[in-house]
Scaffold this motif. Structure first.
Motif, PDB file in Angstrom:
ATOM      1  N   VAL A  11       0.851  -1.194   0.000  1.00 34.67           N
ATOM      2  CA  VAL A  11       0.000   0.000   0.000  1.00 34.67           C
ATOM      3  C   VAL A  11       0.885   1.241   0.000  1.00 34.67           C
ATOM      4  N   LEU A  12       0.596   2.167  -0.912  1.00 34.37           N
ATOM      5  CA  LEU A  12       1.323   3.424  -1.008  1.00 34.37           C
ATOM      6  C   LEU A  12       0.382   4.587  -0.725  1.00 34.37           C
ATOM      7  N   ASP A  13       0.829   5.526   0.096  1.00 31.55           N
ATOM      8  CA  ASP A  13       0.079   6.758   0.320  1.00 31.55           C
ATOM      9  C   ASP A  13       0.356   7.721  -0.828  1.00 31.55           C
ATOM     10  N   ALA A  14      -0.582   8.619  -1.075  1.00 30.50           N
ATOM     11  CA  ALA A  14      -0.437   9.607  -2.138  1.00 30.50           C
ATOM     12  C   ALA A  14      -1.397  10.763  -1.883  1.00 30.50           C
ATOM     13  N   HIS A  15      -1.149  11.883  -2.535  1.00 28.54           N
ATOM     14  CA  HIS A  15      -2.114  12.985  -2.481  1.00 28.54           C
ATOM     15  C   HIS A  15      -3.417  12.573  -3.159  1.00 28.54           C
ATOM     16  N   ASP A  16      -3.309  11.750  -4.214  1.00 28.73           N
ATOM     17  CA  ASP A  16      -4.477  11.322  -4.983  1.00 28.73           C
ATOM     18  C   ASP A  16      -4.319   9.839  -5.327  1.00 28.73           C
ATOM     19  N   ALA A  17      -5.016   8.987  -4.593  1.00 34.40           N
ATOM     20  CA  ALA A  17      -4.903   7.539  -4.781  1.00 34.40           C
ATOM     21  C   ALA A  17      -5.280   7.118  -6.196  1.00 34.40           C
ATOM     22  N   HIS A  18      -6.302   7.713  -6.760  1.00 39.79           N
ATOM     23  CA  HIS A  18      -6.767   7.323  -8.094  1.00 39.79           C
ATOM     24  C   HIS A  18      -5.741   7.677  -9.174  1.00 39.79           C
ATOM     25  N   GLU A  19      -5.134   8.844  -9.060  1.00 43.33           N
ATOM     26  CA  GLU A  19      -4.118   9.258 -10.031  1.00 43.33           C
ATOM     27  C   GLU A  19      -2.922   8.313  -9.999  1.00 43.33           C
ATOM     28  N   LEU A  20      -2.442   7.991  -8.794  1.00 38.95           N
ATOM     29  CA  LEU A  20      -1.279   7.121  -8.693  1.00 38.95           C
ATOM     30  C   LEU A  20      -1.609   5.695  -9.129  1.00 38.95           C
ATOM     31  N   ALA A  21      -2.789   5.211  -8.798  1.00 35.63           N
ATOM     32  CA  ALA A  21      -3.207   3.877  -9.243  1.00 35.63           C
ATOM     33  C   ALA A  21      -3.250   3.807 -10.769  1.00 35.63           C
ATOM     34  N   ALA A  22      -3.749   4.855 -11.405  1.00 35.33           N
ATOM     35  CA  ALA A  22      -3.819   4.878 -12.871  1.00 35.33           C
ATOM     36  C   ALA A  22      -2.422   4.811 -13.487  1.00 35.33           C
ATOM     37  N   PHE A  23      -1.455   5.499 -12.886  1.00 33.14           N
ATOM     38  CA  PHE A  23      -0.072   5.447 -13.380  1.00 33.14           C
ATOM     39  C   PHE A  23       0.454   4.003 -13.332  1.00 33.14           C
ATOM     40  N   TYR A  24       0.333   3.350 -12.175  1.00 31.05           N
ATOM     41  CA  TYR A  24       0.864   1.994 -12.045  1.00 31.05           C
ATOM     42  C   TYR A  24       0.055   0.985 -12.859  1.00 31.05           C
ATOM     43  N   GLN A  25      -1.220   1.229 -13.051  1.00 34.76           N
ATOM     44  CA  GLN A  25      -2.021   0.363 -13.911  1.00 34.76           C
ATOM     45  C   GLN A  25      -1.445   0.372 -15.322  1.00 34.76           C
ATOM     46  N   ARG A  26      -1.164   1.553 -15.846  1.00 33.78           N
ATOM     47  CA  ARG A  26      -0.603   1.663 -17.200  1.00 33.78           C
ATOM     48  C   ARG A  26       0.815   1.104 -17.256  1.00 33.78           C
ATOM     49  N   LEU A  27       1.625   1.396 -16.240  1.00 28.86           N
ATOM     50  CA  LEU A  27       3.010   0.948 -16.241  1.00 28.86           C
ATOM     51  C   LEU A  27       3.109  -0.574 -16.199  1.00 28.86           C
ATOM     52  N   LEU A  28       2.308  -1.206 -15.349  1.00 36.96           N
ATOM     53  CA  LEU A  28       2.425  -2.643 -15.104  1.00 36.96           C
ATOM     54  C   LEU A  28       1.420  -3.503 -15.869  1.00 36.96           C
ATOM     55  N   GLY A  29       0.443  -2.874 -16.521  1.00 37.02           N
ATOM     56  CA  GLY A  29      -0.595  -3.660 -17.193  1.00 37.02           C
ATOM     57  C   GLY A  29      -1.542  -4.320 -16.207  1.00 37.02           C
ATOM     58  N   TYR A  30      -1.669  -3.730 -15.012  1.00 40.37           N
ATOM     59  CA  TYR A  30      -2.542  -4.267 -13.965  1.00 40.37           C
ATOM     60  C   TYR A  30      -4.000  -3.911 -14.252  1.00 40.37           C
ATOM     61  N   VAL A  31      -4.888  -4.592 -13.557  1.00 38.77           N
ATOM     62  CA  VAL A  31      -6.325  -4.344 -13.691  1.00 38.77           C
ATOM     63  C   VAL A  31      -6.868  -3.821 -12.366  1.00 38.77           C
ATOM     64  N   ALA A  92      11.972   5.048 -20.914  1.00 36.32           N
ATOM     65  CA  ALA A  92      11.324   6.077 -21.728  1.00 36.32           C
ATOM     66  C   ALA A  92       9.803   5.979 -21.614  1.00 36.32           C
ATOM     67  N   ARG A  93       9.273   4.763 -21.595  1.00 42.32           N
ATOM     68  CA  ARG A  93       7.821   4.581 -21.473  1.00 42.32           C
ATOM     69  C   ARG A  93       7.340   5.071 -20.117  1.00 42.32           C
ATOM     70  N   ALA A  94       8.070   4.748 -19.041  1.00 40.20           N
ATOM     71  CA  ALA A  94       7.679   5.197 -17.701  1.00 40.20           C
ATOM     72  C   ALA A  94       7.672   6.720 -17.621  1.00 40.20           C
ATOM     73  N   VAL A  95       8.661   7.351 -18.211  1.00 36.85           N
ATOM     74  CA  VAL A  95       8.719   8.819 -18.217  1.00 36.85           C
ATOM     75  C   VAL A  95       7.540   9.381 -19.013  1.00 36.85           C
ATOM     76  N   ALA A  96       7.221   8.764 -20.135  1.00 38.83           N
ATOM     77  CA  ALA A  96       6.077   9.217 -20.933  1.00 38.83           C
ATOM     78  C   ALA A  96       4.760   9.077 -20.163  1.00 38.83           C
ATOM     79  N   LEU A  97       4.693   8.102 -19.251  1.00 40.89           N
ATOM     80  CA  LEU A  97       3.485   7.895 -18.450  1.00 40.89           C
ATOM     81  C   LEU A  97       3.405   8.836 -17.251  1.00 40.89           C
ATOM     82  N   GLY A  98       4.492   9.565 -16.948  1.00 40.52           N
ATOM     83  CA  GLY A  98       4.445  10.514 -15.850  1.00 40.52           C
ATOM     84  C   GLY A  98       5.527  10.367 -14.803  1.00 40.52           C
ATOM     85  N   ALA A  99       6.421   9.379 -14.949  1.00 37.05           N
ATOM     86  CA  ALA A  99       7.543   9.233 -14.006  1.00 37.05           C
ATOM     87  C   ALA A  99       8.618  10.258 -14.352  1.00 37.05           C
TER      88      ALA A  99
END
Length: 129
Positions: A11-31, A92-99
């Motif tokens: 579990v990771l804390d964040a200012h916006d849980a939904h925004e951070l979840a969306a980043f890792y969903q795209r990065l990892l191909g998670y559902v 490069a892909r991670a940076v393009a996604l917002g890292a």
């Protein structure tokens, strides 16, 4: 002695849980597994195995500092190691996604990045020993 305990979620804390979840969903191909107004659970697609990630909104969240420089700064408590096949392409892909890339890069076969909430994470490629 055997145990029935097993790690299921980080579990990771964040200012916006939904925004951070969306980043890792795209990065990892998670559902998406579950979501509430201030909490989100994502995980590997069914049948693929792996550890899930959850994110919770924390209004007082302070991003960690890595590497630590000054006493009293919020220190990194943990980081995610993500194995990849092509380090440069996935960086490069991670940076393009917002890292963003960390200034300090300790190894040739690892890239340290920061997610949109500032958590450090590593992309790494297996190299022959």
């Amino acid at each position: 002695m055997s145990s029935s305990a097993r790690l299921s979620t980080v579990v990771l804390d964040a200012h916006d849980a939904h925004e951070l979840a969306a980043f890792y969903q795209r990065l990892l191909g998670y559902v998406m597994r579950a979501e509430e107004p201030h909490w989100v659970l994502i995980g590997p697609p069914p049948g693929t195995g792996g550890t899930s990630l959850a994110f919770q909104t924390e209004p007082a969240y302070v991003p960690p500092v890595w590497p630590g420089r000054e006493p009293g700064e919020q220190q990194m408590m943990l980081h995610l190691d993500i194995q990849v096949d092509d380090l440069e392409a996935e960086t490069a892909r991670a940076v393009a996604l917002g890292a963003r890339s960390a200034e300090y890069q300790p190894q040739d076969d690892v890239r340290v990045l920061h997610d949109p909430s500032g958590h450090p994470f590593c992309l790494w490629v297996e190299t022959p020993s």
